[in-house]
Design a protein around this motif. Structure first.
Motif, PDB file in Angstrom:
ATOM      1  N   SER A 153      -2.349  -6.695  -5.947  1.00 12.49           N
ATOM      2  CA  SER A 153      -1.425  -5.682  -5.883  1.00 12.49           C
ATOM      3  C   SER A 153      -1.833  -4.257  -6.408  1.00 12.49           C
ATOM      4  O   SER A 153      -2.317  -4.057  -7.454  1.00 12.49           O
ATOM      5  CB  SER A 153      -0.094  -6.020  -6.808  1.00 12.49           C
ATOM      6  OG  SER A 153       0.416  -7.213  -6.200  1.00 12.49           O
ATOM      7  N   VAL A 154      -2.002  -3.295  -5.422  1.00 11.90           N
ATOM      8  CA  VAL A 154      -2.416  -1.760  -5.796  1.00 11.90           C
ATOM      9  C   VAL A 154      -1.311  -0.795  -5.457  1.00 11.90           C
ATOM     10  O   VAL A 154      -0.339  -0.851  -4.657  1.00 11.90           O
ATOM     11  CB  VAL A 154      -3.468  -1.775  -4.774  1.00 11.90           C
ATOM     12  CG1 VAL A 154      -4.090  -0.275  -5.267  1.00 11.90           C
ATOM     13  CG2 VAL A 154      -4.571  -2.671  -4.801  1.00 11.90           C
ATOM     14  N   SER A 155      -1.219  -0.039  -6.595  1.00 14.86           N
ATOM     15  CA  SER A 155       0.012   1.055  -6.655  1.00 14.86           C
ATOM     16  C   SER A 155      -0.485   1.928  -4.968  1.00 14.86           C
ATOM     17  O   SER A 155      -1.126   2.117  -4.783  1.00 14.86           O
ATOM     18  CB  SER A 155      -0.038   2.081  -7.519  1.00 14.86           C
ATOM     19  OG  SER A 155       0.657   2.910  -7.728  1.00 14.86           O
ATOM     20  N   GLN A 156       0.771   1.953  -4.615  1.00 19.04           N
ATOM     21  CA  GLN A 156       0.687   2.667  -3.307  1.00 19.04           C
ATOM     22  C   GLN A 156       0.396   4.076  -2.927  1.00 19.04           C
ATOM     23  O   GLN A 156      -0.242   4.407  -2.216  1.00 19.04           O
ATOM     24  CB  GLN A 156       2.468   2.560  -2.821  1.00 19.04           C
ATOM     25  CG  GLN A 156       2.743   2.988  -1.333  1.00 19.04           C
ATOM     26  CD  GLN A 156       3.914   2.673  -0.797  1.00 19.04           C
ATOM     27  OE1 GLN A 156       4.985   2.905  -1.599  1.00 19.04           O
ATOM     28  NE2 GLN A 156       4.205   2.451   0.528  1.00 19.04           N
ATOM     29  N   HIS A 157       0.552   4.765  -4.007  1.00 20.16           N
ATOM     30  CA  HIS A 157      -0.179   6.166  -4.116  1.00 20.16           C
ATOM     31  C   HIS A 157      -1.608   5.918  -4.191  1.00 20.16           C
ATOM     32  O   HIS A 157      -2.040   7.065  -3.728  1.00 20.16           O
ATOM     33  CB  HIS A 157       0.399   6.982  -5.353  1.00 20.16           C
ATOM     34  CG  HIS A 157       0.108   6.634  -6.618  1.00 20.16           C
ATOM     35  ND1 HIS A 157       0.497   5.586  -7.290  1.00 20.16           N
ATOM     36  CD2 HIS A 157      -0.838   7.365  -7.292  1.00 20.16           C
ATOM     37  CE1 HIS A 157      -0.046   5.715  -8.497  1.00 20.16           C
ATOM     38  NE2 HIS A 157      -1.144   6.717  -8.583  1.00 20.16           N
ATOM     39  N   LEU A 158      -2.212   4.939  -4.816  1.00 17.79           N
ATOM     40  CA  LEU A 158      -3.866   4.870  -4.536  1.00 17.79           C
ATOM     41  C   LEU A 158      -4.336   4.893  -3.169  1.00 17.79           C
ATOM     42  O   LEU A 158      -5.155   5.012  -2.892  1.00 17.79           O
ATOM     43  CB  LEU A 158      -4.045   3.856  -5.493  1.00 17.79           C
ATOM     44  CG  LEU A 158      -4.124   4.047  -7.065  1.00 17.79           C
ATOM     45  CD1 LEU A 158      -4.548   2.988  -7.920  1.00 17.79           C
ATOM     46  CD2 LEU A 158      -4.716   5.262  -7.346  1.00 17.79           C
ATOM     47  N   PHE A 217      -3.703   4.074   3.820  1.00 17.20           N
ATOM     48  CA  PHE A 217      -4.375   2.675   4.407  1.00 17.20           C
ATOM     49  C   PHE A 217      -3.363   1.410   3.744  1.00 17.20           C
ATOM     50  O   PHE A 217      -3.921   0.360   3.735  1.00 17.20           O
ATOM     51  CB  PHE A 217      -5.801   2.443   3.769  1.00 17.20           C
ATOM     52  CG  PHE A 217      -6.785   3.544   4.168  1.00 17.20           C
ATOM     53  CD1 PHE A 217      -7.121   3.598   5.659  1.00 17.20           C
ATOM     54  CD2 PHE A 217      -7.208   4.519   3.515  1.00 17.20           C
ATOM     55  CE1 PHE A 217      -7.746   4.802   6.006  1.00 17.20           C
ATOM     56  CE2 PHE A 217      -7.999   5.596   3.780  1.00 17.20           C
ATOM     57  CZ  PHE A 217      -8.334   5.785   5.078  1.00 17.20           C
ATOM     58  N   GLY A 218      -2.432   1.754   3.493  1.00 21.42           N
ATOM     59  CA  GLY A 218      -1.618   0.933   2.633  1.00 21.42           C
ATOM     60  C   GLY A 218      -1.096  -0.260   3.659  1.00 21.42           C
ATOM     61  O   GLY A 218      -1.318  -1.644   3.269  1.00 21.42           O
ATOM     62  N   ARG A 219      -0.848   0.093   4.720  1.00 19.05           N
ATOM     63  CA  ARG A 219      -0.345  -1.066   5.986  1.00 19.05           C
ATOM     64  C   ARG A 219      -1.428  -1.732   6.206  1.00 19.05           C
ATOM     65  O   ARG A 219      -1.390  -2.988   6.682  1.00 19.05           O
ATOM     66  CB  ARG A 219       0.117   0.084   7.221  1.00 19.05           C
ATOM     67  CG  ARG A 219       1.036  -0.892   7.927  1.00 19.05           C
ATOM     68  CD  ARG A 219       2.185  -0.832   7.168  1.00 19.05           C
ATOM     69  NE  ARG A 219       3.390  -1.540   8.477  1.00 19.05           N
ATOM     70  CZ  ARG A 219       4.382  -2.465   8.028  1.00 19.05           C
ATOM     71  NH1 ARG A 219       4.375  -2.739   7.066  1.00 19.05           N
ATOM     72  NH2 ARG A 219       5.033  -2.438   9.135  1.00 19.05           N
ATOM     73  N   LEU A 220      -2.826  -1.141   6.507  1.00 19.85           N
ATOM     74  CA  LEU A 220      -3.862  -1.975   7.103  1.00 19.85           C
ATOM     75  C   LEU A 220      -4.254  -2.928   5.675  1.00 19.85           C
ATOM     76  O   LEU A 220      -4.730  -3.938   6.240  1.00 19.85           O
ATOM     77  CB  LEU A 220      -5.095  -0.766   7.002  1.00 19.85           C
ATOM     78  CG  LEU A 220      -6.367  -1.278   7.491  1.00 19.85           C
ATOM     79  CD1 LEU A 220      -6.317  -1.873   8.886  1.00 19.85           C
ATOM     80  CD2 LEU A 220      -7.400  -0.284   7.387  1.00 19.85           C
ATOM     81  N   LEU A 221      -3.990  -2.597   4.483  1.00 19.93           N
ATOM     82  CA  LEU A 221      -4.742  -3.468   3.354  1.00 19.93           C
ATOM     83  C   LEU A 221      -3.600  -4.717   3.147  1.00 19.93           C
ATOM     84  O   LEU A 221      -4.048  -5.614   2.795  1.00 19.93           O
ATOM     85  CB  LEU A 221      -4.846  -2.439   2.018  1.00 19.93           C
ATOM     86  CG  LEU A 221      -5.933  -1.962   2.039  1.00 19.93           C
ATOM     87  CD1 LEU A 221      -6.033  -1.065   0.539  1.00 19.93           C
ATOM     88  CD2 LEU A 221      -7.271  -2.744   2.033  1.00 19.93           C
ATOM     89  N   GLY A 244       6.824  -8.926   2.410  1.00 17.80           N
ATOM     90  CA  GLY A 244       7.426  -8.764   1.072  1.00 17.80           C
ATOM     91  C   GLY A 244       6.899  -8.124   0.013  1.00 17.80           C
ATOM     92  O   GLY A 244       6.961  -8.140  -1.183  1.00 17.80           O
ATOM     93  N   SER A 245       6.168  -6.849   0.459  1.00 14.70           N
ATOM     94  CA  SER A 245       5.670  -5.911  -0.612  1.00 14.70           C
ATOM     95  C   SER A 245       6.885  -5.338  -1.327  1.00 14.70           C
ATOM     96  O   SER A 245       7.742  -4.947  -0.571  1.00 14.70           O
ATOM     97  CB  SER A 245       4.649  -5.136   0.106  1.00 14.70           C
ATOM     98  OG  SER A 245       5.290  -4.166   1.208  1.00 14.70           O
ATOM     99  N   SER A 246       6.597  -4.950  -2.449  1.00 19.44           N
ATOM    100  CA  SER A 246       7.456  -4.065  -3.449  1.00 19.44           C
ATOM    101  C   SER A 246       7.240  -2.667  -2.879  1.00 19.44           C
ATOM    102  O   SER A 246       6.543  -2.287  -2.166  1.00 19.44           O
ATOM    103  CB  SER A 246       7.363  -4.540  -4.716  1.00 19.44           C
ATOM    104  OG  SER A 246       6.091  -3.943  -5.079  1.00 19.44           O
ATOM    105  N   SER A 247       8.389  -1.937  -3.463  1.00 15.70           N
ATOM    106  CA  SER A 247       8.440  -0.435  -3.025  1.00 15.70           C
ATOM    107  C   SER A 247       7.207   0.218  -3.518  1.00 15.70           C
ATOM    108  O   SER A 247       6.787   1.249  -2.893  1.00 15.70           O
ATOM    109  CB  SER A 247       9.676   0.051  -3.408  1.00 15.70           C
ATOM    110  OG  SER A 247       9.877  -0.145  -4.923  1.00 15.70           O
ATOM    111  N   ASN A 248       6.775   0.172  -4.748  1.00 13.67           N
ATOM    112  CA  ASN A 248       5.862   0.794  -5.416  1.00 13.67           C
ATOM    113  C   ASN A 248       4.279   0.145  -5.275  1.00 13.67           C
ATOM    114  O   ASN A 248       3.385   0.865  -5.749  1.00 13.67           O
ATOM    115  CB  ASN A 248       6.143   0.713  -7.012  1.00 13.67           C
ATOM    116  CG  ASN A 248       7.343   1.651  -7.166  1.00 13.67           C
ATOM    117  OD1 ASN A 248       7.857   2.548  -6.447  1.00 13.67           O
ATOM    118  ND2 ASN A 248       8.085   1.622  -8.330  1.00 13.67           N
TER     119      ASN A 248
END
Length: 176
Positions: free
Chosen positions: A129-134, A138-142, A148-152
């Motif tokens: 799990s990686v923080s979304q701002h990092l 590319f969040g969708r690709l990773l 079921g990903s959380s909001s952050n």
């Protein structure tokens, strides 16, 4: 310790575990390729080189017209030794290449098998799990095939993680 805590602890160790496995396979492949390229010189090869050098040195010492025949004979002997050395090196290179090719094929098959096992093992669960701002763009690709990903946090899937680990390990092995 509850079941949720064990799952979370397993998930936190999954990413370094997968990275370590990928690094070991990449390092082993790089090491075998380096050994294949730079096979060590054998005693026979060094002996032949020494004999050639000695014959050429003796031939150079015969500079008088009366010793021309001896010098020519020594040069012919040196050329024959060079030919013998070339044949020996070609034979040795072929043997070394065949043996290392076999090891590389076995290593490749093991690598593919381990990657398939890892994909099946982590297919429906996130590796990290990686923080979304990092990973903003590319969040969708990773998080490919992980729901079921959380909001952050972005849940990283196994296939993107394997691709990322492979690239990083290839780069690290090339530098080392």
């Amino acid at each position: 310790m509850g079941e949720g805590e064990i799952l979370e602890q397993t998930r936190s160790l999954a990413a370094p575990f997968v990275f370590f496995i990928v690094f070991v396979f990449q390092f082993a492949t790089k090491r075998l390729q380096d050994l294949k390229r730079g096979a060590s010189k054998t005693d026979k090869e060094m002996q032949l080189r020494g004999e050639i050098k000695q014959l050429l040195k003796e031939a150079a010492s015969y500079s008088q017209p009366s010793t021309f025949a001896q010098a020519a004979k020594l040069r012919r002997m040196a050329a024959a030794k060079e030919k013998e050395l070339a044949n020996y090196q070609a034979h040795l290179t072929q043997e070394v290449k065949q043996s290392y090719d076999l090891y590389l094929k076995v290593l490749f098959i093991a690598k593919v098998f381990v990657h398939i096992v890892l994909v099946f093992w982590f297919w429906s669960s996130p590796v990290a799990s990686v923080s979304q701002h990092l990973v903003q763009p590319f969040g969708r690709l990773l998080s490919w095939k992980i729901w079921g990903s959380s909001s952050n946090y972005v849940q990283v899937g196994i296939i993107p993680w394997l691709v990322l680990c492979s690239r990083v390990c290839k780069f690290a092995c090339r530098i080392a």
